[in-house]
Design an enzyme around this catalytic site. Structure first.
Site, PDB file in Angstrom:
ATOM      1  N   HIS A 466       2.555  11.815   5.497  1.00 33.75           N
ATOM      2  CA  HIS A 466       3.386  11.144   4.505  1.00 33.75           C
ATOM      3  C   HIS A 466       4.584  11.991   4.104  1.00 33.75           C
ATOM      4  CE1 HIS A 466       0.187   8.126   3.817  1.00 33.75           C
ATOM      5  NE2 HIS A 466       1.180   7.400   3.355  1.00 33.75           N
ATOM      6  N   ASP A 467       4.355  13.267   3.870  1.00 31.42           N
ATOM      7  CA  ASP A 467       5.455  14.156   3.471  1.00 31.42           C
ATOM      8  C   ASP A 467       4.961  15.590   3.503  1.00 31.42           C
ATOM      9  OD1 ASP A 467       7.986  14.853   2.739  1.00 31.42           O
ATOM     10  OD2 ASP A 467       8.039  13.645   0.905  1.00 31.42           O
TER      11      ASP A 467
END
Length: 580
Positions: A466-467
């Site tokens: 996701h990040d």
């Protein structure tokens, strides 16, 4: 007479919003024994009991109050309105302003018309090409259109995407005879590529290939942040290479057996051209020709336009099977109903953005002197908007894919508010991604026999994917920590006390606790942040009004969980059990 008419319309409405209409993967099993087994587990019908009639009365009172509290917190007469008014834009509903301050959804909202034109152009062009050139193959069109689409979306940055996917293919082909080493290298490079893109997303092509430096000032595509959408390309690249590696390993094992045994199995390579595979699990694990894993099919799969930007994620094996034979789930009636459901969700989102300005409120921290009830509704509706802003693009792209003859999994199968279990919540949220991590991470690491370690690996990858942020990594580990009590307690009580009269109510109490944990975690991470969540908790436990709200909220949540239980029991009575 009136009662029967009302009942008939209610049943039609329920059918419109039912799981099987949303995705045929969610319907009752075709095998009658399996269906009967699910039905035998269902409890008795409680909808007509006095208990549930009381619950419906509570719903009729409480749900409008939830909306009223959120609208009051967003009202222009609220003293906090001046703090976030600058983030509002002129809307189109009843002369009201619209909260278009979420950049992620704003991009989709402002480009949905253009995307609809691209959708129509893609479907129309395919039909025209097939009519003009009847012998053209589906993957040939997919490659041609996909490459053009990739360049329009990312411009010269498409070269960076290609560099990654070619490296991953090269790893698989060069080391395919060393299964475990290839797995290690594939996963290592896949994860490292996320870190590379995060740090060097704007690196110049000329720094890699000096002869191509003239390209750097060129067209960067309509989406400059190519690295964000690369994350979905990575999942597809891993799927193709892992499916190929698994299939190649199977073939190598066959050749190690004695000749006569090998001969008896050698005719099972590819019957997909004549046989329709209905079950999703069988498609995902289909026995394909090794020739199916060609570079041409690799590009067709990775650049498939309807699913390129954000999914839903379809494994390569499933994609290839469907590209050969169209599933019966692809028909005009189902596509029309799915399109109407998409439109319904789009209009619900527009209503919320025009009447409930919780995104702008959260961005500016404009909740001073609001009641605990209002602050909680700012958080709750914010989470609903987060859910909708993901659901709407996913359903748009799935609708595009359905119209094009490919049926990917539905990503959101439950309303965000229809969840009481952290474990079940993650099974129903971004469902195609959940299926992907289960197939390629959870099961290979032991699955339910090694649940904690496998779950830790899953959520670590999910967080990194996701990040690249430490807080998301910690969030992933905390999710696993929160799941451990649910794993053991639910198993213990189900095994030893499921027949007791109080079991359902104890589970409901556990569901209330789960909802509070999920809400606070997500409010902290996605909506209110540290200051807002702290203010919310202080208002609840530091004031008399807050404590009153807390008691009433727990009662309301307890009732809501009981209704969620009965909704799932009602599905089981129809032979449906999606385990979330």
């Amino acid at each position: 007479m009136v009662s029967s008419v009302c009942t008939r319309y209610l049943l039609k409405a329920a059918s419109f919003f039912s799981l099987p209409v949303l995705d045929t993967r969610l319907q009752a099993p075709s095998d009658q024994k399996k269906k009967q087994k699910i039905q035998n587990k269902a409890g008795k019908d409680r909808w007509s009991t006095l208990e549930f009639r009381f619950y419906w009365v509570c719903f009729l009172i409480v749900v409008p109050l939830l909306y009223k509290a959120a609208i009051d917190a967003s009202s222009s007469s609220n003293p906090n309105y001046v703090k976030y008014e600058r983030l509002l834009s002129q809307g189109w509903l009843f002369g009201r302003k619209v909260d278009n301050s979420d950049s992620q959804y704003r991009f989709f909202r402002e480009n949905v018309f253009i995307l609809s034109i691209v959708l129509s152009g893609h479907i129309g062009l395919r039909k025209l090409i097939y009519f003009t050139f009847p012998k053209i193959k589906r993957n040939q069109f997919d490659v041609g259109f996909g490459l053009i689409f990739l360049f329009v979306v990312h411009g010269i940055n498409a070269i960076k995407v290609f560099l990654h996917i070619v490296v991953m293919l090269a790893i698989t082909r060069l080391f395919k005879n060393k299964f475990k080493l290839t797995l290690l290298l594939l996963w290592s490079y896949g994860i490292v590529s996320l870190f590379i893109n995060d740090k060097y997303r704007n690196y110049r092509i000329g720094h890699l290939f000096e002869s191509l430096s003239f390209l750097d000032p060129g067209f960067k595509g309509i989406v400059a942040r190519w690295d964000v959408f690369y994350n979905f390309t990575l999942l597809r690249s891993l799927s193709f290479n892992l499916d190929y590696l698994s299939r190649y390993n199977e073939e190598q094992k066959k050749y190690l057996k004695k000749d006569e045994e090998r001969d008896s199995n050698s005719g099972s390579i590819d019957s997909l051209t004549t046989e329709l595979i209905m079950e999703e699990r069988e498609r995902m694990n289909a026995t394909l020709n090794l020739e199916a894993y060609s570079f041409f099919n690799y590009i067709a799969y990775l650049t498939y336009a309807p699913l390129f930007i954000a999914g839903p994620i379809l494994t390569f094996n499933d994609f290839y099977v469907q590209s050969i034979r169209t599933l019966p789930s692809i028909n005009t009636k189902r596509n029309l109903i799915f399109g109407l459901r998409f439109l319904f969700c789009l209009l619900v989102m527009e209503f919320l953005l025009h009447f409930i300005y919780v995104v702008a409120i959260s961005k500016t921290g404009a909740w001073e002197n609001d009641t605990p009830f209002q602050i909680s509704m700012i958080g709750l509706f914010n989470l609903n908007i987060v859910w909708l802003k993901l659901l709407i693009p996913w359903r748009f792209f799935r609708l595009w894919s359905l119209l094009d003859g490919i049926d990917p999994p539905e990503n959101m199968i439950r309303c965000m508010d229809n969840n009481y279990s952290a474990l079940a919540f993650w099974k129903g949220w971004h469902r195609s991604y959940n299926k992907w991590v289960v197939k390629y991470i959870y099961i290979p690491l032991g699955g339910s026999s090694n649940r904690i370690l496998a779950s830790l690996a899953v959520f670590t990858f999910v967080a990194i994917w996701h990040d690249i942020e430490l807080k998301l990594l910690v969030w992933g580990w905390l999710i696993v920590l929160f799941l451990i009590p649910e794993y053991f307690l639910s198993g213990y009580f189900r095994k030893n006390h499921s027949e007791k009269w109080w079991y359902r109510h104890l589970c409901a109490a556990g569901g209330v606790l789960n909802i509070w944990l999920m809400m606070i975690a997500n409010l902290y991470g996605f909506c209110l942040g540290h200051s807002g969540t702290s203010s919310f908790l202080k208002e609840i436990f530091g004031t008399i009004e807050g404590l009153k709200f807390f008691v009433v909220a727990n009662i309301a949540l307890f009732i809501a969980v009981q209704v969620m239980f009965e909704l799932r029991e009602d599905e089981k009575r129809r032979g449906i059990d999606v385990k979330c």
